[in-house]
Design an enzyme around this catalytic site. Structure first.
Site, PDB file in Angstrom:
ATOM      1  N   TYR A   1      15.634 -30.879  -2.343  1.00 32.44           N
ATOM      2  CA  TYR A   1      15.947 -30.323  -1.025  1.00 32.44           C
ATOM      3  C   TYR A   1      16.864 -31.284  -0.274  1.00 32.44           C
ATOM      4  CZ  TYR A   1      15.514 -28.790   3.785  1.00 32.44           C
ATOM      5  OH  TYR A   1      15.808 -28.360   5.053  1.00 32.44           O
TER       6      TYR A   1
ATOM      7  N   GLU B   1      21.902 -26.385   4.758  1.00 33.09           N
ATOM      8  CA  GLU B   1      20.742 -26.668   3.920  1.00 33.09           C
ATOM      9  C   GLU B   1      21.026 -26.241   2.488  1.00 33.09           C
ATOM     10  OE1 GLU B   1      16.266 -25.721   4.933  1.00 33.09           O
ATOM     11  OE2 GLU B   1      17.079 -24.077   3.749  1.00 33.09           O
TER      12      GLU B   1
END
Ligand code: GDP
Ligand code: MN
Length: 377
Positions: A104, A189
């Site tokens: 992530y 993201e």
């Protein structure tokens, strides 16, 4: 907030050199199948719904296919979905990569510290909200030097990357930083950022552009396809208007009072279907226009909750009464009003002359609106 769909986010990523799988957009099962048959998307492939909500993987909106036929049926299945209330109209087809690990990575704003924030976690591929806090590393970044070797080394360590893998991470971070700064993003993201061999590849892209910066990026005005037809009209007229799932139309002024009104309605068992934030206006015509737009959403009842300040109560009342004449009789709905503050007495008088009673207590008036909507539903 301009939230880009994955394929749109990825086309921004591509411009800045974020590594991506090969992929193409499709709108029909036939188109999806021919992309594979023509070799534009290699097999095996991933078929992904282009909706704005996350959690597609779990929700059946991301499917894998090994053949052209499977691609076609995966596309048909996903196009038939209504994912979290959003109809799927667009698909992204991508080569399916053999992934070793899912990581992530995001850049956002730490509003309290007024600095960009780099977030990394070795637990990618699941929604970040479900990852334990201790497993997310957060580093604020000084915007002037930007990301330096220090932040990059720490990110590599957190993500467990070294050697050529950490050099790949450096390149991803440099590109992502450029996206974040140049595009005036409030969020970029990558989840998951996949490790494929020694290379990192962005399998997903979430890009949110700061509203106040959209004037610098006129292209994004077209990108925005998450508005309903009425919301689109409202935007052109500069009216703050949002459609929700319920059946009560809410007219309030100011974001705070509007949100509080929605909360009270929800607490009392009602559900807002549209809200209209009149903001600060002193023009009854503007109110009329806004109100007519709300009427087109066919609410079961309308709750008018105004605190008169810059927006005077009588302005709102005048605009509303004027608008009532323009609502087709079949579309009429009960109106519960609560108006307080500047020019309250005049406002109440105008409403009364149109047969609308104004209550003063918030809960009592919200309750009346909930009941009125229930009776009509
Ligand atoms: P989200 O669930 O809406 O965030 O959708 P994602 O784009 O993140 O995809 C969900 C999951 O599908 C990912 O976490 C991966 O596990 C899987 N996935 C997506 N693309 C690929 C791919 O190219 N190869 C493999 N093996 N899995 C993929
Ligand atoms: Mn994802």
């Amino acid at each position: 907030m301009v939230k880009l769909a994955e394929w749109q986010g990825k086309s921004v990523f591509r411009k800045y050199g974020v590594p991506l799988p090969r992929g193409e957009v499709a709108h029909t099962p036939e188109e999806a199948e021919s992309l594979v048959r023509d070799g534009k998307v290699p097999l095996p492939c991933v078929v992904k719904a282009q909706v704005l909500s996350g959690g597609r993987g779990k929700g059946g909106a991301v499917r894998f296919a090994n053949t052209a036929e499977e691609t076609r049926s995966a596309a048909a299945a996903i196009l038939g979905l209504e994912f979290k209330g959003e109809k799927v109209r667009t698909l992204l087809l991508e080569e399916k990569l053999p992934i070793a690990r899912e990581l992530y990575l995001s850049l956002t704003l730490d509003r309290a510290r007024r600095l960009p924030l780099l977030m990394t976690s070795a637990r990618g591929g699941v929604e970040i909200e479900s990852v334990a806090d201790a497993e997310i590393d957060r580093q604020t970044v000084d915007p002037f030097p930007g990301l330096t070797g220090y932040e990059k080394r720490r990110a590599a360590k957190v993500l467990g990357l070294s050697g050529p893998q950490s050099r790949s991470l450096d390149r991803v971070l440099d590109s992502l930083w450029k996206v974040f700064m140049t595009e005036d993003a409030e969020l970029v993201e990558i989840n998951p950022l996949a490790l494929v061999g020694d290379a990192l590849v962005a399998l997903d892209a979430k890009v949110v552009i700061e509203d106040d910066a959209t004037f610098r990026h006129p292209d994004y005005a077209e990108v925005r396809d998450d508005r309903t037809e009425l919301e689109e009209i409202a935007r052109e007229k500069d009216i703050a208007f949002v459609q929700l799932d319920g059946n009560i139309g809410v007219i309030a002024n100011g974001a705070g009072l509007t949100m509080a009104t929605l909360d009270v309605l929800t607490e009392l068992g009602g559900a807002a279907g549209v809200f209209l934030d009149l903001g600060g206006t002193d023009d009854p015509k503007k109110v009329t226009e806004a109100f007519l737009l709300m009427a087109r959403a066919k609410p079961a009842a309308v709750f008018l909750n105004i605190f008169g300040g810059i927006t005077r109560c009588d302005t709102v009342a005048k605009g509303l009464v004027e608008a009532l004449g323009g609502v087709p009789s079949g579309d009429r709905f009960p109106i519960v009003a609560r108006i307080r503050g500047n020019s309250e007495a005049e406002g109440i008088q105008i409403l009364r002359s149109a047969g609308i009673t104004s209550l003063s207590d918030l809960r009592a008036s919200a309750q009346a609106a909930v009941e009125a909507a229930r009776r009509r539903a």
